[in-house]
Design an enzyme around this catalytic site. Structure first.
Site, PDB file in Angstrom:
ATOM      1  N   TYR A  52       0.755  -1.213   0.013  1.00  0.00           N
ATOM      2  CA  TYR A  52       0.038   0.053  -0.171  1.00  0.00           C
ATOM      3  C   TYR A  52       1.002   1.270   0.153  1.00  0.00           C
ATOM      4  O   TYR A  52       1.763   1.515   0.919  1.00  0.00           O
ATOM      5  CB  TYR A  52      -0.843  -0.043   1.215  1.00  0.00           C
ATOM      6  CG  TYR A  52      -2.131  -0.903   1.120  1.00  0.00           C
ATOM      7  CD1 TYR A  52      -2.264  -1.729   0.042  1.00  0.00           C
ATOM      8  CD2 TYR A  52      -2.852  -1.390   2.158  1.00  0.00           C
ATOM      9  CE1 TYR A  52      -3.287  -2.642  -0.168  1.00  0.00           C
ATOM     10  CE2 TYR A  52      -3.709  -2.299   2.235  1.00  0.00           C
ATOM     11  CZ  TYR A  52      -4.112  -2.908   1.031  1.00  0.00           C
ATOM     12  OH  TYR A  52      -5.097  -4.055   0.884  1.00  0.00           O
ATOM     13  N   LEU A 223     -17.582   0.039   1.372  1.00  0.00           N
ATOM     14  CA  LEU A 223     -18.483   1.413   0.927  1.00  0.00           C
ATOM     15  C   LEU A 223     -18.667   1.426  -0.626  1.00  0.00           C
ATOM     16  O   LEU A 223     -19.232   2.348  -1.002  1.00  0.00           O
ATOM     17  CB  LEU A 223     -17.628   2.465   1.424  1.00  0.00           C
ATOM     18  CG  LEU A 223     -17.711   2.902   2.866  1.00  0.00           C
ATOM     19  CD1 LEU A 223     -16.837   3.981   3.166  1.00  0.00           C
ATOM     20  CD2 LEU A 223     -19.173   3.180   3.294  1.00  0.00           C
ATOM     21  N   GLY A 226     -18.058   4.631  -2.204  1.00  0.00           N
ATOM     22  CA  GLY A 226     -19.045   5.884  -1.844  1.00  0.00           C
ATOM     23  C   GLY A 226     -20.200   5.938  -2.825  1.00  0.00           C
ATOM     24  O   GLY A 226     -20.819   7.045  -2.875  1.00  0.00           O
ATOM     25  N   VAL A 227     -20.233   5.069  -3.818  1.00  0.00           N
ATOM     26  CA  VAL A 227     -21.333   5.120  -4.879  1.00  0.00           C
ATOM     27  C   VAL A 227     -22.587   5.528  -4.376  1.00  0.00           C
ATOM     28  O   VAL A 227     -23.427   6.230  -5.051  1.00  0.00           O
ATOM     29  CB  VAL A 227     -21.050   3.916  -6.120  1.00  0.00           C
ATOM     30  CG1 VAL A 227     -21.780   2.899  -5.332  1.00  0.00           C
ATOM     31  CG2 VAL A 227     -21.913   4.449  -7.204  1.00  0.00           C
ATOM     32  N   GLU A 234     -19.390   8.940 -12.240  1.00  0.00           N
ATOM     33  CA  GLU A 234     -20.542   8.191 -13.016  1.00  0.00           C
ATOM     34  C   GLU A 234     -21.052   7.287 -12.361  1.00  0.00           C
ATOM     35  O   GLU A 234     -20.475   6.816 -11.435  1.00  0.00           O
ATOM     36  CB  GLU A 234     -19.564   7.704 -14.318  1.00  0.00           C
ATOM     37  CG  GLU A 234     -19.472   8.767 -15.491  1.00  0.00           C
ATOM     38  CD  GLU A 234     -19.091   8.038 -16.677  1.00  0.00           C
ATOM     39  OE1 GLU A 234     -19.349   6.858 -16.758  1.00  0.00           O
ATOM     40  OE2 GLU A 234     -18.499   8.882 -17.431  1.00  0.00           O
TER      41      GLU A 234
HETATM   42  N1  LIG Z   1      -7.470  -7.698   0.052  1.00  0.00           N
HETATM   43  C1  LIG Z   1      -7.441  -6.941  -0.818  1.00  0.00           C
HETATM   44  O1  LIG Z   1      -7.264  -7.180  -2.250  1.00  0.00           O
HETATM   45  C2  LIG Z   1      -7.821  -5.459  -0.811  1.00  0.00           C
HETATM   46  C3  LIG Z   1      -8.081  -4.764  -2.093  1.00  0.00           C
HETATM   47  C4  LIG Z   1      -8.344  -3.370  -1.894  1.00  0.00           C
HETATM   48  C5  LIG Z   1      -8.498  -2.960  -0.631  1.00  0.00           C
HETATM   49  N2  LIG Z   1      -8.386  -3.533   0.356  1.00  0.00           N
HETATM   50  C6  LIG Z   1      -8.583  -2.965   1.769  1.00  0.00           C
HETATM   51  O2  LIG Z   1      -9.700  -2.386   2.030  1.00  0.00           O
HETATM   52  C7  LIG Z   1      -9.977  -1.162   2.286  1.00  0.00           C
HETATM   53  C8  LIG Z   1     -10.880  -0.515   1.866  1.00  0.00           C
HETATM   54  O3  LIG Z   1     -11.113  -0.714   0.155  1.00  0.00           O
HETATM   55  P1  LIG Z   1     -11.437   0.510  -0.778  1.00  0.00           P
HETATM   56  O4  LIG Z   1     -10.580   1.914  -0.411  1.00  0.00           O
HETATM   57  O5  LIG Z   1     -10.938   0.043  -2.171  1.00  0.00           O
HETATM   58  O6  LIG Z   1     -12.998   0.623  -0.466  1.00  0.00           O
HETATM   59  P2  LIG Z   1     -13.973   1.700  -0.039  1.00  0.00           P
HETATM   60  O7  LIG Z   1     -13.804   1.751   1.304  1.00  0.00           O
HETATM   61  O8  LIG Z   1     -15.196   1.175  -0.604  1.00  0.00           O
HETATM   62  O9  LIG Z   1     -13.832   2.962  -0.791  1.00  0.00           O
HETATM   63  C9  LIG Z   1     -12.906   4.138  -0.192  1.00  0.00           C
HETATM   64  C10 LIG Z   1     -12.657   4.986  -1.176  1.00  0.00           C
HETATM   65  O10 LIG Z   1     -13.823   5.601  -1.667  1.00  0.00           O
HETATM   66  C11 LIG Z   1     -13.909   7.106  -1.396  1.00  0.00           C
HETATM   67  N3  LIG Z   1     -15.238   7.295  -0.867  1.00  0.00           N
HETATM   68  C12 LIG Z   1     -16.000   6.912   0.029  1.00  0.00           C
HETATM   69  N4  LIG Z   1     -17.120   7.472   0.227  1.00  0.00           N
HETATM   70  C13 LIG Z   1     -17.119   8.607  -0.479  1.00  0.00           C
HETATM   71  C14 LIG Z   1     -17.805   9.679  -0.648  1.00  0.00           C
HETATM   72  N5  LIG Z   1     -19.110   9.929   0.076  1.00  0.00           N
HETATM   73  N6  LIG Z   1     -17.386  10.801  -1.488  1.00  0.00           N
HETATM   74  C15 LIG Z   1     -15.991  10.646  -2.168  1.00  0.00           C
HETATM   75  N7  LIG Z   1     -15.203   9.725  -1.916  1.00  0.00           N
HETATM   76  C16 LIG Z   1     -15.708   8.727  -1.128  1.00  0.00           C
HETATM   77  C17 LIG Z   1     -12.640   7.388  -0.418  1.00  0.00           C
HETATM   78  O11 LIG Z   1     -12.235   8.571  -0.494  1.00  0.00           O
HETATM   79  P3  LIG Z   1     -12.007   9.456   0.814  1.00  0.00           P
HETATM   80  O12 LIG Z   1     -10.657   8.843   1.576  1.00  0.00           O
HETATM   81  O13 LIG Z   1     -11.852  10.706   0.283  1.00  0.00           O
HETATM   82  O14 LIG Z   1     -12.885   9.404   1.895  1.00  0.00           O
HETATM   83  C18 LIG Z   1     -11.667   6.216  -0.607  1.00  0.00           C
HETATM   84  O15 LIG Z   1     -10.935   6.810  -1.885  1.00  0.00           O
HETATM   85  C19 LIG Z   1      -8.420  -0.578   1.989  1.00  0.00           C
HETATM   86  O16 LIG Z   1      -8.104   0.597   2.593  1.00  0.00           O
HETATM   87  C20 LIG Z   1      -7.534  -1.681   2.120  1.00  0.00           C
HETATM   88  O17 LIG Z   1      -7.305  -1.740   3.631  1.00  0.00           O
HETATM   89  C21 LIG Z   1      -7.997  -4.868   0.389  1.00  0.00           C
END
Ligand SMILES: NC(=O)c1ccc[n+]([C@@H]2O[C@H](COP(=O)([O-])OP(=O)(O)OC[C@H]3O[C@@H](n4cnc5c(N)ncnc54)[C@H](OP(=O)(O)O)[C@@H]3O)[C@@H](O)[C@H]2O)c1
Length: 315
Positions: A52, A223, A226-227, A234
């Site tokens: 990361y 999340l 955040g969609v 989009e």
């Molecule tokens: N095991 C694996 O293969 C794997 C793969 C990917 C991720 N992960 C883990 O899972 C965690 C979460 O994954 P993820 O980050 O892909 O998913 P997520 O929690 O669904 O999405 C977070 C992202 O969405 C944005 N976001 C959420 N709500 C928003 C809103 N209302 N407005 C604007 N932006 C918004 C966040 O931006 P902001 O920061 O600006 O809020 C951030 O960039 C990662 O940190 C990691 O630890 C694991």
């Protein structure tokens, strides 16, 4: 009744942009704010991976730990190994050799400035991995006190069973992409004996294996970026309609859209633990009510969100 899931904080966004090689005070302050927000809503588990931010996410987290005496003892840290990025002339490849597991874990501990991680997660299945060799490396790290336990990520039930056959330590968790937006994990169970199942590639039986064998389910991307909770960008018609439904339910229940989205996931009886990836302290705080919303969510509310997100009826 299976154990309820818990919120986990995903640290992938800490430390600044992935392509930046360095970070400074602003990134450390940002990480401290996000970690503080997560702690204030009761989160104790922090999710990392060696890759990361090219190592910056772990390093900046280590800086925050160094600044806060006592914090390490209040939290559980998990990290991952097994993916190599930009090495050997390749964009990416997987490496779960003994050497890679040992070296990568030692490097993660150094960046995190801690003697041990509570859980070491194998990031993705490596087709060249030898389960006996992986088991020996993990057992060594555990005996040395460098890892408290073992988990996997993006693995099928069959792959977990193969590894578990060689490993005395229990595989404690499997981290998979699971959300209202990415529903292959759910559709693969609903669409048994139905031609639509082909649209949702997911190793059928994985959830059932984890549930039967006490392998905790962690949801990355919970999340849905955040969609359904206000992120610009989009969206499909079904995503827009679902975001409106999420907002309406949140309004009726006096809670946040994030709590509805994550509560929907936690309402599933498998006891799913959402990994929250936002770096924004307000958005992290907005997740606090998810376990309570899961408890309160009526079956018809759960299905109305599911059917809206899939954009069509179930068979
Ligand atoms: N095991 C694996 O293969 C794997 C793969 C990917 C991720 N992960 C883990 O899972 C965690 C979460 O994954 P993820 O980050 O892909 O998913 P997520 O929690 O669904 O999405 C977070 C992202 O969405 C944005 N976001 C959420 N709500 C928003 C809103 N209302 N407005 C604007 N932006 C918004 C966040 O931006 P902001 O920061 O600006 O809020 C951030 O960039 C990662 O940190 C990691 O630890 C694991």
């Amino acid at each position: 009744m299976e154990t309820a899931g818990e919120l986990i904080y995903g640290c992938m966004g800490l430390g600044g942009p992935w392509d930046a090689t360095e970070y400074g005070a602003a990134e450390i302050d940002g990480a401290a704010a996000a970690i503080g927000a997560a702690r204030r809503i009761g989160i104790t588990v922090f999710d990392h991976a060696d890759i990361y931010g090219g190592g910056k996410s772990e390093a900046v987290f280590g800086d925050v730990l160094a600044r806060n005496e006592g914090l390490r003892g209040q939290i559980r840290i998990q990290t991952k190994c097994g993916i190599r990025l930009g090495e050997g002339g390749l964009d990416a490849y997987y490496d779960l050799s003994r050497e890679a597991i040992l070296e990568r874990t030692a490097a993660s501990l150094a960046r995190l400035r801690t003697d041990y991680v509570d859980l070491l997660i194998l990031h993705r299945p490596d087709p060249l991995m030898d389960p006996g060799e992986v088991a020996a490396a993990l057992t060594f790290l555990h005996a040395e006190g460098m890892i408290g336990g073992v988990g996997v990520s993006n693995m099928s039930g069959a792959q977990i069973a193969l590894l578990q056959d060689r490993l005395e330590l229990p595989i404690e968790a499997n981290q998979l992409e699971m959300s209202l937006r990415q529903r292959a994990w759910l559709e693969s169970g609903v669409l048994i004996n139905h031609p639509e199942a082909a649209q949702y590639p997911f190793p059928h039986g994985t959830l059932e294996h984890c549930r039967r064998h006490g392998v905790g389910l962690q949801a990355w991307g919970a999340l849905g970026q955040g969609v359904y909770s206000g992120a610009p960008g989009e969206a499909t018609d079904a995503e827009r309609a679902t975001a409106e439904l999420v907002a309406a339910l949140a309004g009726q229940k006096g809670t946040t859209p994030e709590a509805i989205v994550l509560g929907w996931l936690m309402r599933h009886p498998a006891g799913i633990s959402p990994v929250i990836g936002s770096t924004n302290p307000d958005r992290i705080a907005a997740c606090a009510d998810a376990p309570e919303q899961a408890r309160l969510m009526a079956t018809t509310e759960w299905y109305s969100l599911y059917l809206s997100a899939r954009g069509g009826p179930i068979p």
